[in-house]
Scaffold this motif. Structure first.
Motif, PDB file in Angstrom:
ATOM      1  N   SER A  41       0.849  -1.187   0.000  1.00  0.00           N
ATOM      2  CA  SER A  41       0.000   0.000   0.000  1.00  0.00           C
ATOM      3  C   SER A  41       0.888   1.240   0.000  1.00  0.00           C
ATOM      4  CB  SER A  41      -0.911   0.012   1.236  1.00  0.00           C
ATOM      5  OG  SER A  41      -1.555   1.274   1.348  1.00  0.00           O
ATOM      6  N   ASN A  55      -3.992   1.744   8.476  1.00  0.00           N
ATOM      7  CA  ASN A  55      -3.392   1.102   7.300  1.00  0.00           C
ATOM      8  C   ASN A  55      -1.937   0.730   7.611  1.00  0.00           C
ATOM      9  OD1 ASN A  55      -3.056   0.244   4.625  1.00  0.00           O
ATOM     10  ND2 ASN A  55      -2.436   2.275   3.923  1.00  0.00           N
ATOM     11  N   SER A 104     -11.356  -0.912  -1.648  1.00  0.00           N
ATOM     12  CA  SER A 104     -11.393   0.407  -1.019  1.00  0.00           C
ATOM     13  C   SER A 104     -12.576   1.260  -1.475  1.00  0.00           C
ATOM     14  CB  SER A 104     -10.081   1.158  -1.265  1.00  0.00           C
ATOM     15  OG  SER A 104      -9.883   1.382  -2.637  1.00  0.00           O
ATOM     16  N   SER A 146      -7.486  -2.285  12.361  1.00  0.00           N
ATOM     17  CA  SER A 146      -6.820  -1.920  11.103  1.00  0.00           C
ATOM     18  C   SER A 146      -7.459  -2.646   9.910  1.00  0.00           C
ATOM     19  CB  SER A 146      -5.329  -2.231  11.189  1.00  0.00           C
ATOM     20  OG  SER A 146      -5.136  -3.573  11.537  1.00  0.00           O
ATOM     21  N   TYR A 195      -4.541  -1.437   0.047  1.00  0.00           N
ATOM     22  CA  TYR A 195      -5.290  -0.180   0.086  1.00  0.00           C
ATOM     23  C   TYR A 195      -4.585   0.878  -0.773  1.00  0.00           C
ATOM     24  CZ  TYR A 195      -7.652   3.872   2.206  1.00  0.00           C
ATOM     25  OH  TYR A 195      -8.380   5.023   2.414  1.00  0.00           O
TER      26      TYR A 195
END
Length: 680
Positions: A106, A136, A268, A417, A423
């Motif tokens: 990510s 994240n 997402s 989380s 993400y």
């Protein structure tokens, strides 16, 4: 002529046509992203497939600067920061890792949209900056670093193989010593016009626009449109009665990754807005929706990835009376966040611990939680409340809470989380949400095939629709309210795999059908030219699922103000293409009446010309002239110098020869006399 020039160029260069660049974005204080020099950056290609290969680039290789072809599994913060600190690297081409990196990837922040949500030193300081929950944890923050060399994504595996073959043929080190010329090189062009920050680039653009006839704009605000509709029609040009209560359902429709316009956003964004659309359809089918005590507003926010552009603008418009609803009309708020990666079918209900200290809000939130929990009875979804001490995850609801205490719930598949290990990355694809199809299906069969993911999301949509019905005052049994897995399947296919499908073709206007042909795989980046494809498609899918087909001619549909009883202020009308007639190649168009509308998703910072704002999003995208990539063979410096020297010698010799010929022209080119002529 130009044709000759092109054919020479084609013999020298191999263009790379399927690439995506990393471009420069700016906010109030920083510039992030990548760029090349004004004439493009060139380097000798070196393939890096394991970390040891970097040594050749960083220290041993005799032919710097290098252009690295990096395996996607090595595309990490550690590697990029090593490359950032050296002049031996002129650029980077990244091959997509297949399968996706198992450890997750990510490039977003560990604390998304930090500083622009509700938590601050004045409101729940213990929750600010993700102090209590890092949402994240795999976030590397790469998308928010500034690189002074170009970085491109290679989208086509065949082009990656061409580069590797060129490297194998010319650049592989032999017996520990450097390869011999000619060497295979790559050139990347991605020069950006904007520098420093949004404050600087907007000021420059503003000065240009004021004093120049041909202004050179250097950056543009990220902007688009929010999509919204209501269960019961409201007057779009007036104001809703202050006594009328509205339940707001919200979700984001945009995503992001390190590379420009590569934003699949399966978990997402897409999983949540598809669930939202399915819930809207299910609720609209209930028989007594027009009699409900409270209205329901379905809202799809654009630009949320970049510090809540869409939601902050809607709140701003509501506060300034530029929207049919005011904040006081909002009875309660339900937001669908990431919902596709549930463990044991559990959906978590997040609430704001700070506003719940108010007794009135606490009572309303408990009622909301109870109705949601009861709505899951009989469905394959279990709703559980997150601990009272945990703050809200990054969500549009936070922007509404900044303006007013509103009872609300954010539904997610994660307790703390994110479950989403990709993400805001290029790997947040259909595979990430476990979308699987049997082999050998035609595109039409794939569109209609009901995946397990679709069934799972349809169950979430059913729960949400039933809860909304009860919250709005519905008294009937909710068992008839059921989301359709087939509709969810079609939407997932259209928004994640192939936009240009028969269903999307049939529900959009003829004049925007070109958006379907642009690219197969839809991307959900907010961009600077609007509306983007995602916005259009969400608008027309919502109209198709919640609107009604009305018996109007094309003229009447396109000009409803001239049509009696059309109630133009209450409804929107769209003349859509319709399905193909089974007996011919023509379509059967029709008129759709719905309550679906667009509202601006441009940060108030640009309306107020407060480009250094800390209250509102200030993200802009730099402009550029040329983005391209190509490979070619490069000769040694000695050969290049020798060729240049020979060229100069030939030029000097030519000039001298021309001079002497010109000086002796009367002798060399005099016409001899005819001996037979006699002069008198």
């Amino acid at each position: 002529g130009p044709c000759g020039g092109n054919s020479v160029e084609r013999k020298i260069y191999i263009p790379l046509n399927k690439t995506a660049p990393c471009v420069r974005l700016l906010n109030a204080t920083h510039q992030v992203g990548c760029q090349s020099s004004i004439s493009g950056d060139t380097g000798v290609i070196h393939v890096v497939e394991k970390e040891e290969d970097l040594r050749w680039v960083l220290t041993d290789g005799p032919h710097p600067p290098y252009m690295i072809l990096l395996d996607g599994s090595l595309f990490s913060r550690t590697v990029l920061l090593q490359l950032k600190g050296t002049s031996r690297v002129s650029g980077l081409a990244v091959a997509v890792a297949k399968p996706s990196p198992p450890q997750g990837f990510s490039p977003g922040l560990k604390c998304p949209n930090d500083g622009f949500g509700v938590y601050s030193k004045d409101y729940g300081p213990q929750y600010a900056h993700c102090n209590s929950t890092v949402w994240n944890p795999v976030g590397s923050g790469l998308s928010y670093e500034d690189f002074d060399f170009p970085i491109f994504l290679l989208e086509d595996a065949n082009e990656t193989e061409v580069i590797k073959q060129c490297y194998q043929d010319h650049n592989v080190p032999r017996d520990g010593s450097g390869p011999e010329y000619p060497l295979c090189a790559m050139q990347l062009f991605s020069h950006m016009h904007a520098v420093t920050s949004t404050v600087t680039c907007m000021r420059r653009s503003s000065i240009q626009s004021t004093f120049s006839l041909n202004p050179e704009v250097v950056c543009d605000p990220l902007l688009d449109y929010n999509v919204w509709s209501t269960l019961q029609p409201i007057n779009s040009s007036g104001k809703v009665d202050p006594e009328k209560e509205v339940i707001m359902v919200a979700t984001r429709i945009d995503s992001h990754s390190f590379f420009w316009n590569i934003a699949p956003g399966a978990e997402s964004a897409v999983s949540s807005f598809v669930t939202h659309l399915a819930a809207a359809e299910a609720l609209h089918k209930a028989s007594d929706v027009q009699l409900l005590r409270r209205n329901v507003m379905f809202t799809f926010f654009q630009g949320e990835t970049f510090d809540y552009i869409g939601s902050s603008r809607m709140v701003y418009d509501m506060e300034k009376d530029k929207f049919p609803l005011r904040l006081n009309n909002i009875h309660s708020f339900i937001e669908l966040n990431q919902v596709a990666l549930r463990n044991n079918s559990v959906l978590w209900m997040h609430t704001d611990p700070v506003s719940r200290k108010n007794e009135s809000i606490q009572g309303q939130v408990e009622n909301l939680l109870e109705i949601l929990s009861n709505s899951s009875t009989g469905a394959n979804v279990t709703l559980q409340e997150v601990g009272y001490s945990q703050p809200l995850p990054p969500s549009s609801f936070q922007r509404f809470l900044r303006a007013k205490h509103i009872p609300g719930v954010v539904l997610t598949d994660h307790r703390a989380s994110f479950h989403n290990r990709y993400y805001q990355s290029m790997y947040d694809t259909p595979e990430n949400i476990r979308m699987e199809y049997p082999e050998g299906l035609s595109p039409e069969e794939t569109l209609e095939y009901v995946t397990d993911t679709a069934k799972s999301l349809a169950e979430v949509a059913t729960v949400v629709a039933r809860a909304l019905y009860q919250l709005a005052g519905g008294a009937n049994n909710t068992s008839a309210i059921q989301a359709d897995p087939k509709t969810v399947s079609r939407m997932l296919y259209g928004f994640l795999i192939k936009m240009n499908n028969s269903w999307f073709q049939s529900i959009i206007k003829p004049d925007i059908k070109v958006i379907l042909g642009k690219c197969d795989v839809p991307q959900h980046y907010v961009a600077v030219s609007s509306p983007v494809n995602t916005t259009y498609l969400v608008q027309y899918v919502l109209a198709n699922l919640t609107g009604a087909i009305v018996n109007l001619t094309k003229e009447e549909c396109l000009n409803p103000e001239k049509t009696p009883n059309a109630e133009k202020e209450m409804y929107e009308y769209a003349w859509v293409q319709g399905s193909l007639d089974p007996n011919s190649t023509s379509r059967v168009p029709y008129c759709v009446r719905s309550t679906v509308r667009l509202s601006k998703a441009l940060s108030p910072a640009f309306e107020l010309r407060q480009w250094g704002s800390t209250e509102y999003s200030t993200w802009t995208e730099s402009r550029w002239k040329d983005i391209r990539a190509r490979i070619f063979l490069v000769a040694s410096k000695e050969l290049e110098m020798m060729t240049l020297a020979v060229g100069i010698i030939i030029l000097i010799f030519s000039l001298l020869a021309t001079y002497f010929i010109n000086a002796k022209a009367d002798v060399l080119f005099s016409i001899p006399r005819d001996p037979g002529t006699v002069a008198y």
